[in-house]
Design an enzyme around this catalytic site. Structure first.
Site, short mmCIF file in Angstrom:
data_model
loop_
_atom_site.label_atom_id
_atom_site.label_comp_id
_atom_site.label_asym_id
_atom_site.label_seq_id
_atom_site.Cartn_x
_atom_site.Cartn_y
_atom_site.Cartn_z
N HIS A 146 0.83 -1.20 0.00
CA HIS A 146 0.00 0.00 0.00
C HIS A 146 0.88 1.26 0.00
O HIS A 146 0.66 2.18 -0.79
CB HIS A 146 -0.91 -0.04 1.24
CG HIS A 146 -1.81 1.13 1.41
ND1 HIS A 146 -3.16 1.06 1.19
CD2 HIS A 146 -1.57 2.40 1.81
CE1 HIS A 146 -3.71 2.24 1.44
NE2 HIS A 146 -2.76 3.07 1.82
N GLU A 147 1.88 1.29 0.88
CA GLU A 147 2.74 2.49 0.98
C GLU A 147 3.61 2.65 -0.26
O GLU A 147 3.81 3.78 -0.73
CB GLU A 147 3.59 2.44 2.26
CG GLU A 147 2.79 2.40 3.55
CD GLU A 147 1.70 3.47 3.66
OE1 GLU A 147 1.86 4.58 3.13
OE2 GLU A 147 0.67 3.18 4.29
#
Length: 181
Positions: A146-147
């Site tokens: 996600h990051e």
């Protein structure tokens, strides 16, 4: 415990960028200056992430177009992982693909079933420029992916299709913070 040894203890909470902000859609620049400004940014990212009760935060989520993220995230065995990565590269995302609930501090209060691999490996640097490799499984693997997506200008909603995507975008448009994305 020494004063300041807790990540974010010396940082300031910054405003979050929200869905619709151009800063979330542009790929971030590589970090080239490993000085005190970078250390302050990492502290601010931790402080902001904790204030928002998140498990990860990328620099562009506070308006800084640099390839940096922080995390304080459990894996599926409830082992806590705390750290940061500068200039991260997702070097592996493999294992089983699972659809699980995923949210984002830039879409507060919303989540959707999003497909991610259950293992991820990220390589990069520390705030001091030292090499670091972070491996995660389960929920922590989801966080790492996600990051990394954030730093490439992608949001989890970009991975959604059909009714899941329409539902989240409709909810975002109705939210008090909502802007078209």
């Amino acid at each position: 415990m020494r004063h300041g040894s807790i990540p974010g203890a010396r940082g300031r909470v910054r405003p979050l960028t929200l869905l619709g902000d151009d800063a979330l859609r542009a790929p971030c620049r590589e970090v080239t200056d490993f000085g005190p400004g970078l250390a302050a940014l990492v502290e601010d990212l931790f402080a902001t992430m904790y204030a928002a009760r998140g498990v990860g935060l990328a620099a562009n989520q506070v308006g800084e177009a640099l390839r940096v993220f922080v995390y304080d995230c459990p894996d599926d065995e409830d082992v806590r992982h705390v750290g940061h990565v500068v200039n991260p590269r997702l070097v592996a995302a493999d294992g089983v693909v699972l659809r699980g609930p995923e949210g984002c501090l830039s879409l507060p209060g919303l989540e959707a079933g999003t497909e991610r691999h259950d293992r991820a490996v990220v390589a990069g640097l520390t705030v001091r420029g030292e090499p670091v490799t972070v491996e995660g499984t389960g929920f922590f693997a989801r966080c790492l992916q996600h990051e990394c997506d954030h730093l490439d200008g992608r949001l989890y909603v970009d991975r959604l299709t059909g009714w899941r995507r329409r539902r989240v975008l409709r909810q975002a448009a109705r939210a008090s913070w909502g802007r078209p994305g």
